[in-house]
Design an enzyme around this catalytic site. Structure first.
Site, mmCIF file in Angstrom:
data_model
loop_
_atom_site.group_PDB
_atom_site.id
_atom_site.type_symbol
_atom_site.label_atom_id
_atom_site.label_comp_id
_atom_site.label_asym_id
_atom_site.label_seq_id
_atom_site.Cartn_x
_atom_site.Cartn_y
_atom_site.Cartn_z
ATOM 1 C CB CYS A 45 46.368 124.267 -20.739
ATOM 2 S SG CYS A 45 45.363 125.745 -20.487
ATOM 3 C CD GLN A 97 41.421 130.437 -17.462
ATOM 4 O OE1 GLN A 97 42.527 129.930 -17.365
ATOM 5 N NE2 GLN A 97 41.099 131.239 -18.457
ATOM 6 N NE ARG A 143 54.192 142.469 -15.434
ATOM 7 C CZ ARG A 143 53.300 141.513 -15.683
ATOM 8 N NH1 ARG A 143 53.356 140.378 -15.003
ATOM 9 N NH2 ARG A 143 52.371 141.674 -16.601
ATOM 10 C CB SER A 196 49.441 131.528 -16.771
ATOM 11 O OG SER A 196 48.076 131.334 -17.104
ATOM 12 C CG HIS A 214 49.553 129.009 -20.244
ATOM 13 N ND1 HIS A 214 49.887 127.944 -21.063
ATOM 14 C CD2 HIS A 214 48.357 128.686 -19.657
ATOM 15 C CE1 HIS A 214 48.935 127.023 -20.978
ATOM 16 N NE2 HIS A 214 48.009 127.457 -20.138
ATOM 17 C CB CYS A 268 45.671 122.131 -14.561
ATOM 18 S SG CYS A 268 46.202 123.848 -14.719
ATOM 19 N N GLY A 312 41.634 122.153 -19.339
ATOM 20 C CA GLY A 312 40.190 122.311 -19.329
ATOM 21 C C GLY A 312 39.482 120.976 -19.332
#
Length: 385
Positions: A89, A159, A214, A240, A341, A371, A373
């Site tokens: 990420c 995750q 939203r 996300s 994301h 953060c 992986g």
């Protein structure tokens, strides 16, 4: 030490899964933002010495060095090379680090850093088989590694498990995560309505604004969702969003600024990356932030704005608990829970927003972390000029 300056920073709107950008080839998404970056900066594209792009799941239309493909698809000079980076990420934040390091080492004078991801075309579960794959299954990235098994056993490596472990370790309740998620949507909607993103966003066709926020979400609606993992605290509402988009920055040396008549907007004050437990996976921003502050001598009180990626609400809430940071300085325009994301593009997307918000508010220092992986986290501190 030579300085690395941010001259320009732009991004596409972030499209929702199946939304307005979902059918766009990743090379065309990347090309769109690269063309806009060079036009807005006023720099000569032929003077760019490398294009460093973040992208995960480099299969299908994202394969074949998407950095190079996107640059050429933009109609930009063939003599400029490109390289694609995968630090999960944090890929495009790492692209900024590589670009800045090239400038600061005097290896290069003008480098593009960015990223692209179309998650609608290439779902993460299809491409990496990692989203919910426990160790030992034949299609997981850890399958068959006896040395990994010897060190970490048969613990699930994904995750969702990591985010649940964080919630448990730091005592983050489902209710607290839902309140945080609602605030993310409210802040994002306010930012859109007030035009805070207008300078940084390059519309793509009819898609002019981020599609994720939203307006009708409520705590009551969130409370009715089923957990992602049986017995867990996490739901889709505190996670996300699957998204599509591209983003890019232009970094320049003092010589490039002078020779091309460019106007620096910020300088790279600090960059670092740290690792932690790969099973918990998503808590590395905590030690990475402590490491960065120690290296710079700064305190969080001196940081005007923070962008920390909202992979899951538990990640940010644990970071806030551990660091004691002021929530009113963190993700002030919402985060990935509301805005999305797009994996490989998120790093430079966040930095683009951080730069523009520092300029809007008159802040000096901005810190970005996320953060990644494998239990990793990049930290970048920029100083507005």
């Amino acid at each position: 030490m030579p300085e690395a300056y941010i001259v320009e920073a732009v991004r596409t709107p972030v499209g929702r899964r199946g939304g307005g950008l979902s059918a766009v080839h990743p090379a065309d998404l990347g090309a769109h933002i690269l063309k806009a970056l060079m036009e807005r900066s006023g720099a000569d594209p032929a003077a760019v010495e490398d294009v460093v792009f973040g992208c995960l799941d480099t299969v299908g239309p994202q394969a074949g060095d998407i950095a190079r493909t996107a640059w050429l698809a933009a109609g930009l000079p063939e003599e400029v090379p490109g390289v694609t980076v995968d630090r999960q990420c944090g890929s495009s934040q790492q692209a900024v680090h590589f670009a800045a390091q090239a400038v600061m080492s005097r290896t290069s004078d003008l480098v593009v850093a960015g990223g692209v991801q179309n998650m609608s075309l290439i779902p993460i579960a299809y491409a990496s088989r990692q989203a919910a794959t426990p160790l030992g299954l034949t299609d997981g990235p850890f399958a068959g590694s006896e040395r990994w098994r010897a060190r970490y056993g048969d613990q699930p490596v994904n995750q969702f498990n990591g985010a649940e472990l964080i919630a448990a370790k730091w005592g983050v309740t489902r209710e607290a995560m839902e309140e945080f998620a609602l605030r993310s949507h409210q802040r994002a909607i306010r930012a859109i309505d007030e035009g805070r993103f207008d300078r940084e966003v390059v519309p793509f066709g009819d898609v002019r604004h981020d599609e994720g926020p939203r307006r009708d979400t409520t705590l009551e609606k969130m409370a009715g969702l089923k957990p992602l993992v049986d017995g867990g605290r996490l739901t889709a509402a505190v996670s996300s969003q699957v998204s599509d988009g591209a983003s890019a920055l232009l970094l320049a040396s003092e010589r490039a600024v002078r020779e091309h008549g460019l106007t620096p907007r910020a300088r790279i004050h600090h960059l670092s990356v740290r690792g932690e437990d790969p099973i918990r996976m998503l808590s590395a921003p905590i030690p990475a932030t402590a490491h960065a502050l120690k290296k710079t001598g700064l305190t969080l009180d001196e940081i005007d704005l923070v962008e920390i990626n909202e992979a899951f609400a538990s990640v940010v809430l644990a970071w806030l608990k551990e660091t004691g940071a002021d929530p009113e300085k963190v993700n002030v325009n919402g985060g990935a829970i509301a805005l999305g994301h797009p994996l490989g593009a998120t790093g430079t997307k966040l930095m683009t927003t951080l730069l523009h918000e520092l300029e809007r508010t008159g802040g000096r220092y901005g810190l970005q972390t996320m953060c990644e992986g494998g239990g990793q986290a990049n930290v970048t501190v920029i100083e507005r000029l």
